[in-house]
Design a protein around this motif. Structure first.
Motif, PDB file in Angstrom:
ATOM      1  N   THR A 170       0.882  -1.120  -0.178  1.00 55.04           N
ATOM      2  CA  THR A 170       0.036  -0.070  -0.024  1.00 55.04           C
ATOM      3  C   THR A 170       0.896   1.250  -0.093  1.00 55.04           C
ATOM      4  O   THR A 170       0.562   2.123  -0.824  1.00 55.04           O
ATOM      5  CB  THR A 170      -0.827  -0.229   1.503  1.00 55.04           C
ATOM      6  N   GLY A 171       1.744   1.184   0.859  1.00 52.08           N
ATOM      7  CA  GLY A 171       2.784   2.303   0.969  1.00 52.08           C
ATOM      8  C   GLY A 171       3.411   2.801  -0.121  1.00 52.08           C
ATOM      9  O   GLY A 171       3.450   3.993  -0.693  1.00 52.08           O
ATOM     10  N   ILE A 172       3.971   1.827  -0.732  1.00 54.35           N
ATOM     11  CA  ILE A 172       4.772   2.218  -1.951  1.00 54.35           C
ATOM     12  C   ILE A 172       4.020   2.436  -3.208  1.00 54.35           C
ATOM     13  O   ILE A 172       4.326   3.224  -4.058  1.00 54.35           O
ATOM     14  CB  ILE A 172       5.745   0.904  -2.260  1.00 54.35           C
ATOM     15  N   PHE A 173       2.773   1.888  -3.480  1.00 51.61           N
ATOM     16  CA  PHE A 173       1.860   2.310  -4.345  1.00 51.61           C
ATOM     17  C   PHE A 173       1.384   3.707  -4.210  1.00 51.61           C
ATOM     18  O   PHE A 173       1.176   4.329  -5.220  1.00 51.61           O
ATOM     19  CB  PHE A 173       0.760   1.061  -4.627  1.00 51.61           C
ATOM     20  N   TRP A 174       0.661   3.894  -2.835  1.00 52.13           N
ATOM     21  CA  TRP A 174       0.471   5.272  -2.631  1.00 52.13           C
ATOM     22  C   TRP A 174       1.587   6.195  -2.879  1.00 52.13           C
ATOM     23  O   TRP A 174       1.027   7.210  -3.601  1.00 52.13           O
ATOM     24  CB  TRP A 174       0.105   5.277  -1.148  1.00 52.13           C
ATOM     25  N   ALA A 175       2.613   6.223  -2.793  1.00 50.52           N
ATOM     26  CA  ALA A 175       3.714   7.025  -3.042  1.00 50.52           C
ATOM     27  C   ALA A 175       3.865   7.228  -4.611  1.00 50.52           C
ATOM     28  O   ALA A 175       3.941   8.388  -4.898  1.00 50.52           O
ATOM     29  CB  ALA A 175       4.957   6.480  -2.285  1.00 50.52           C
ATOM     30  N   ALA A 176       4.083   6.184  -5.271  1.00 49.18           N
ATOM     31  CA  ALA A 176       4.158   6.155  -6.712  1.00 49.18           C
ATOM     32  C   ALA A 176       2.894   6.916  -7.292  1.00 49.18           C
ATOM     33  O   ALA A 176       3.145   8.044  -8.250  1.00 49.18           O
ATOM     34  CB  ALA A 176       4.143   5.220  -7.229  1.00 49.18           C
ATOM     35  N   PHE A 177       1.762   6.703  -6.835  1.00 53.03           N
ATOM     36  CA  PHE A 177       0.617   7.348  -7.360  1.00 53.03           C
ATOM     37  C   PHE A 177       0.528   9.065  -6.748  1.00 53.03           C
ATOM     38  O   PHE A 177       0.055   9.738  -7.645  1.00 53.03           O
ATOM     39  CB  PHE A 177      -0.890   6.869  -6.926  1.00 53.03           C
ATOM     40  N   ALA A 178       0.831   9.238  -5.573  1.00 49.13           N
ATOM     41  CA  ALA A 178       1.123  10.638  -5.160  1.00 49.13           C
ATOM     42  C   ALA A 178       2.011  11.641  -5.965  1.00 49.13           C
ATOM     43  O   ALA A 178       1.841  12.633  -6.420  1.00 49.13           O
ATOM     44  CB  ALA A 178       1.598  10.795  -3.919  1.00 49.13           C
ATOM     45  N   LEU A 179       3.268  10.668  -6.542  1.00 47.22           N
ATOM     46  CA  LEU A 179       4.089  11.626  -7.445  1.00 47.22           C
ATOM     47  C   LEU A 179       3.512  11.716  -8.818  1.00 47.22           C
ATOM     48  O   LEU A 179       3.921  12.927  -9.688  1.00 47.22           O
ATOM     49  CB  LEU A 179       5.310  10.873  -7.640  1.00 47.22           C
ATOM     50  N   PHE A 180       2.713  10.652  -9.317  1.00 50.41           N
ATOM     51  CA  PHE A 180       1.668  10.874 -10.572  1.00 50.41           C
ATOM     52  C   PHE A 180       0.941  12.126 -10.355  1.00 50.41           C
ATOM     53  O   PHE A 180       0.840  12.932 -11.372  1.00 50.41           O
ATOM     54  CB  PHE A 180       1.109   9.588 -10.895  1.00 50.41           C
ATOM     55  N   GLY A 181       0.468  12.452  -9.171  1.00 48.08           N
ATOM     56  CA  GLY A 181      -0.477  13.439  -9.147  1.00 48.08           C
ATOM     57  C   GLY A 181       0.347  14.638  -9.147  1.00 48.08           C
ATOM     58  O   GLY A 181      -0.090  15.641  -9.465  1.00 48.08           O
ATOM     59  N   ALA A 182       1.388  14.778  -8.401  1.00 49.08           N
ATOM     60  CA  ALA A 182       2.346  15.796  -8.483  1.00 49.08           C
ATOM     61  C   ALA A 182       2.859  16.126  -9.831  1.00 49.08           C
ATOM     62  O   ALA A 182       2.664  17.502 -10.239  1.00 49.08           O
ATOM     63  CB  ALA A 182       3.474  15.524  -7.473  1.00 49.08           C
ATOM     64  N   THR A 183       2.915  15.243 -10.734  1.00 43.79           N
ATOM     65  CA  THR A 183       3.275  15.496 -12.247  1.00 43.79           C
ATOM     66  C   THR A 183       2.154  16.205 -12.636  1.00 43.79           C
ATOM     67  O   THR A 183       2.358  17.310 -13.591  1.00 43.79           O
ATOM     68  CB  THR A 183       3.324  14.060 -12.954  1.00 43.79           C
ATOM     69  N   THR A 184       0.741  16.020 -12.402  1.00 43.31           N
ATOM     70  CA  THR A 184      -0.141  16.657 -13.121  1.00 43.31           C
ATOM     71  C   THR A 184      -0.027  18.228 -12.637  1.00 43.31           C
ATOM     72  O   THR A 184      -0.340  19.011 -13.469  1.00 43.31           O
ATOM     73  CB  THR A 184      -1.448  16.125 -12.593  1.00 43.31           C
ATOM     74  N   GLY A 185       0.117  18.482 -11.393  1.00 43.61           N
ATOM     75  CA  GLY A 185       0.190  19.883 -10.962  1.00 43.61           C
ATOM     76  C   GLY A 185       1.560  20.650 -11.664  1.00 43.61           C
ATOM     77  O   GLY A 185       1.289  21.902 -11.987  1.00 43.61           O
ATOM     78  N   SER A 186       2.543  19.534 -12.030  1.00 38.31           N
ATOM     79  CA  SER A 186       3.714  20.317 -12.500  1.00 38.31           C
ATOM     80  C   SER A 186       3.184  20.916 -13.988  1.00 38.31           C
ATOM     81  O   SER A 186       3.693  21.805 -14.494  1.00 38.31           O
ATOM     82  CB  SER A 186       4.885  19.636 -12.636  1.00 38.31           C
ATOM     83  N   ILE A 187       2.249  19.891 -14.628  1.00 39.45           N
ATOM     84  CA  ILE A 187       1.859  20.289 -16.018  1.00 39.45           C
ATOM     85  C   ILE A 187       1.296  21.570 -15.987  1.00 39.45           C
ATOM     86  O   ILE A 187       1.371  22.327 -16.986  1.00 39.45           O
ATOM     87  CB  ILE A 187       1.126  19.097 -16.465  1.00 39.45           C
ATOM     88  N   LEU A 188       0.266  21.725 -15.031  1.00 41.67           N
ATOM     89  CA  LEU A 188      -0.270  23.090 -14.938  1.00 41.67           C
ATOM     90  C   LEU A 188       0.675  24.243 -14.687  1.00 41.67           C
ATOM     91  O   LEU A 188       0.256  25.373 -15.264  1.00 41.67           O
ATOM     92  CB  LEU A 188      -1.294  22.909 -13.928  1.00 41.67           C
ATOM     93  N   SER A 189       1.459  23.846 -13.886  1.00 46.75           N
ATOM     94  CA  SER A 189       2.409  25.228 -13.333  1.00 46.75           C
ATOM     95  C   SER A 189       3.061  25.818 -14.472  1.00 46.75           C
ATOM     96  O   SER A 189       3.129  26.876 -14.311  1.00 46.75           O
ATOM     97  CB  SER A 189       3.384  24.238 -12.429  1.00 46.75           C
TER      98      SER A 189
END
Lengths: 452, 53
Positions: free
Chosen positions: A117-136
């Protein structure tokens, strides 16, 4: 013979070996995603350099600080509700039971028995952060940092992962009803973030001076070399991103896609690199411009990411070249309509993400999915692409419109003139030197004067 | 005070307050409050900075 092994002792030894093997396999899974997540952080280092370089020097640190804060806010937001959204909404807007993914669940923390769970959550959190950077990058030099952070939390913590639950989940309705295929997240990450960005840009408006009498002007990056290096860092980070898109299964299953179909890292390696190369060439052919040429690497990878497991490498290369050329035309199309996308994010991520999903339907239609699920089809991919585009655009437009109505979206004109760093950040990026803020050349706009 | 285990035998979730969803819920509210508070503070900082122009 007293010391001869019995059947029972042999079985016990075999069971012990099996337990050791399974533990090490579980640890290998953790190790794999741990390093994928670490490598993904290079995407954010890259976006940081890329966006600061793309800004004029008077806004360089404002661009940087919002990028840094974005990742710092998306991670806890994804802990609070992002992971739950992914697990709760595969059927659409009606949630299913997913209490284990809520932040007050015993599953959401260190657990001796849970190595996933933790390791998949972390990877997905970073995918989410990538979407933020695309907007940025697209909104630099005129958005309020506060408005950007509200938008990026919504995009990185809610919007993209809802799309992910629909199209990037073993039970997502786009997969179960239409056979949707998007292994490298061209749709669920890039198309969603790109079209969310378009919605925001429509309300945000262009940078002052970008359009004079309706004609687009060049606002040159203050450090094009920093931008180019940043883009290459993003490419490096993509290998973590795409590694995080493949499923490392225990037991004898081995690698599969997120849809449960067989694949492996070799397949990803062939097409990631061929797409990368093709995209660079396509954008170079279309512009001869260093910024767009390097952005072409992103275009190329994103253009083949949806079908990364399926394409022949030569086809992936051709797709990337062609998408690179067409993406430039899409960027011109937007600019002619008064959209000031400072880094071409809508074209690079939005247009290319949608195109990538549709192209899987063109070239890989008929490929079977896991048993009981519809095969990949052109119509299914078309529906998926439309869903991803709308899933990005509608929330992005809606929320940014609300912020605009509240006069909370854009910095005042005087601040834009002086520079956000001087007004808000209170630190100079280059205190001992000066960097030309505006380049005025004979060519009014590079993008508009490219040949292809 | 927050340990959720007394032995490592047959342990599963072992992090602080893992056995208390109520406390974890309070922590979650705290995280949300910090995020919200940060954004509010940035809005105030921006308004003050823009007023000085």
């Amino acid at each position: 013979m007293e010391n001869s092994p019995t059947l029972e002792s042999l079985q016990a030894a075999l069971d012990a070996q099996q337990a050791v093997f399974e533990m090490h396999q579980a640890m290998n899974v953790e190790v794999f995603y741990w390093w994928c997540t670490a490598i993904m952080l290079m995407i954010h280092a890259g976006f940081l350099a890329y966006e600061m370089g793309a800004s004029r020097s008077k806004n360089a640190l404002a661009a940087g600080i919002k990028n840094i804060l974005a990742i710092a806010l998306i991670i806890p937001a994804f802990y609070l509700f992002g992971w739950w959204i992914y697990n709760a909404f595969p059927n659409g807007f009606v949630p299913i039971e997913a209490a284990a993914a809520l932040p007050w669940s015993a599953s959401m923390g260190p657990d001796v028995q849970d190595m996933g769970t933790g390791i998949f959550w972390a990877a997905f959190a970073l995918f989410g952060a990538t979407t933020g950077s695309i907007l940025s990058g697209a909104v630099i030099e005129r958005i309020r940092v506060s408005a950007f952070l509200i938008l990026t939390i919504f995009l990185g913590g809610v919007v993209w992962i809802m799309a992910g639950a629909w199209g990037w989940h073993p039970d997502g309705w786009l997969l179960t009803k239409f056979g949707y295929h998007d292994v490298g997240a061209s749709g669920v990450v890039h198309a969603v973030a790109g079209f969310f960005t378009l919605g925001v840009l429509m309300n945000l408006g262009a940078r002052k001076g970008k359009f004079i009498n309706g004609i687009a002007q060049t606002i040159s990056p203050h450090s094009l070399p920093m931008t180019l290096i940043g883009l290459m860092m993003i490419i490096f980070g993509f290998f973590g991103f795409l590694g995080g898109c493949i499923i490392f299964n225990g037991g004898e299953t081995g690698w599969t896609t997120i849809y449960g179909t067989p694949t492996n890292l070799s397949a990803f390696a062939f097409n990631t690199l061929m797409g990368f190369a093709g995209g660079i060439i396509g954008c170079y052919i279309a512009t001869r411009d260093p910024f767009w040429t390097m952005s072409g690497g992103l275009v190329g990878i994103i253009s083949v990411a949806a079908g990364l497991d399926l394409y022949s490498p030569s086809l992936a290369f051709i797709i990337a070249v062609c998408t690179g050329i067409v993406a430039i035309q899409f960027a011109k199309f937007l600019e002619k309509r008064g959209i000031d996308d400072a880094v071409g994010a809508v074209s690079v991520h939005g247009f290319t993400g949608v195109a990538a999903v549709i192209l899987v339907g063109v070239f890989a239609a008929g490929t079977p999915n896991a048993e009981g699920l519809p095969a990949i089809s052109f119509v299914g991919q078309l529906i998926g692409a439309a869903v991803m585009g709308l899933m990005g655009f509608v929330p992005g437009y809606g929320l940014s419109l609300l912020l605009k109505k509240a006069n909370a979206l854009r910095v005042p004109e005087a601040c834009e003139d002086i520079g956000i760093d001087e007004v808000e950040i209170l630190v100079k990026p280059y205190p001992e030197g000066s960097v030309p803020a505006v380049y005025t050349g004979d060519v009014p706009n590079k993008l508009a004067n490219t040949e292809a | 005070m927050g340990s959720s285990i007394t032995t490592w035998e047959n342990v599963s979730a072992y992090f602080t307050f893992a056995d208390s969803p109520f406390i974890l819920g309070l922590f979650s509210i705290g995280v949300a409050a910090i995020i919200t508070g940060l954004i509010i503070s940035i809005i105030r900082h921006e308004n003050a900075a823009f007023d000085k122009i």
